[in-house]
Enzyme design. Sequence first.
Site, mmCIF file in Angstrom:
data_model
loop_
_atom_site.group_PDB
_atom_site.id
_atom_site.type_symbol
_atom_site.label_atom_id
_atom_site.label_comp_id
_atom_site.label_asym_id
_atom_site.label_seq_id
_atom_site.Cartn_x
_atom_site.Cartn_y
_atom_site.Cartn_z
ATOM 1 N N GLU A 1 44.588 41.621 34.292
ATOM 2 C CA GLU A 1 44.107 41.328 32.949
ATOM 3 C C GLU A 1 45.291 41.209 31.982
ATOM 4 O OE1 GLU A 1 41.127 40.511 32.583
ATOM 5 O OE2 GLU A 1 39.651 41.956 33.304
ATOM 6 N N HIS B 1 43.642 35.647 33.253
ATOM 7 C CA HIS B 1 43.993 36.614 34.300
ATOM 8 C C HIS B 1 44.061 35.937 35.656
ATOM 9 C CE1 HIS B 1 39.467 37.649 34.651
ATOM 10 N NE2 HIS B 1 39.782 37.211 35.853
ATOM 11 N N ASP C 1 41.725 39.981 45.749
ATOM 12 C CA ASP C 1 41.163 41.155 45.093
ATOM 13 C C ASP C 1 39.802 41.521 45.664
ATOM 14 O OD1 ASP C 1 39.923 38.890 44.059
ATOM 15 O OD2 ASP C 1 40.672 39.156 42.042
ATOM 16 N N ASP D 1 40.541 34.495 30.131
ATOM 17 C CA ASP D 1 41.643 35.130 29.405
ATOM 18 C C ASP D 1 42.980 34.961 30.141
ATOM 19 O OD1 ASP D 1 41.272 36.770 31.575
ATOM 20 O OD2 ASP D 1 40.844 38.592 30.431
HETATM 21 C C1 GLP Z 1 37.344 36.829 38.787
HETATM 22 C C2 GLP Z 1 38.407 36.950 39.877
HETATM 23 C C3 GLP Z 1 39.523 35.966 39.673
HETATM 24 C C4 GLP Z 1 38.975 34.594 39.415
HETATM 25 C C5 GLP Z 1 38.171 34.629 38.148
HETATM 26 C C6 GLP Z 1 37.647 33.265 37.727
HETATM 27 O O1 GLP Z 1 37.605 37.594 37.660
HETATM 28 N N1 GLP Z 1 38.944 38.241 39.958
HETATM 29 O O2 GLP Z 1 40.368 36.001 40.802
HETATM 30 O O3 GLP Z 1 40.014 33.668 39.338
HETATM 31 O O4 GLP Z 1 37.080 35.502 38.374
HETATM 32 O O5 GLP Z 1 36.447 32.975 38.349
HETATM 33 P P1 GLP Z 1 35.767 31.558 38.295
HETATM 34 O O6 GLP Z 1 36.515 30.711 39.249
HETATM 35 O O7 GLP Z 1 34.362 31.807 38.755
HETATM 36 O O8 GLP Z 1 35.850 31.087 36.892
#
Ligand code: GLP
Length: 263
Positions: free
Chosen positions: A147, A142, A70, A140
Amino acid sequence: MRVIIQENYENMSKWAANYIAAKINGHKDERPFVLGLPTGSSPIGVYRELVRMNKAGEVSFANVVTFNMDEYLGLPHEHDQSYWYFMHDNFFDHLVDMKPENINILNGMTDDPEGECARYEEKIASYGGIDLFMGGIGVDGHLAFNEPYTSLTSRTGVRDLTTDTRIVNSRFFGNDPEKVPAQALSVGIGTVTDSKEVLVLINGHNKARAMAAVVEGGVSQKWTCSALQLHKAAIIACDEAACGELTVDTYKYFLDIEKKERL
Ligand code: GLP
């Protein structure tokens, strides 16, 4: 679905890095190994370990093509919170043999978001699909920026971020949720589950609720990562802290069945 429970973040990261390196090393096709990659704090330890192994000659990225999950809409490459910047800063710039032309990241500055996403799907298909997609999840549940209530068959497209996700990610934007872009380009849940293998990292107590939903709950749009339950070869690599909301039975089951895999 396999669940690999490691004692802490460091061991989870080492386990995942070893798994990915073994897959790359075991890939004997002419065709490149196609690896899907996430951003966020969860994969940083994996990237660090893969860089160490690459520098030590234990794994080569010369025949690896990558596709990132993403990218925020509206952030240029040089913005230190763009995922392009993150990936180069934490990973690509440190590999000794990664070819820049083999790196694919959605362009958040495109003036044709739909076309950009369609071309991304086509490019993935042109390589014969993704061999291994590594991911992380949000609190959440995702996966990428899919989402809650995003279709479990979704493809790469434009996504609106929830207020909750903007608040969580505001820690990288001076703690101001308004500074977090409201939209992103993201691979779909269907894009991820079409991969031959999926490896999702879940660490820390703040992910424990999502972890329980994804492992023990039903397949549900509410927790988009739960689509992994229908995948033929999905693995969750996690730390002890992320297991806090699992039932004792589930926790003991995975430790027992995967005991050889404990670092
Ligand atoms: C963002 C990204 C996700 C990622 C998530 C969790 O929202 N779009 O791809 O998995 O963060 O991030 P973290 O690993 O910092 O908890």
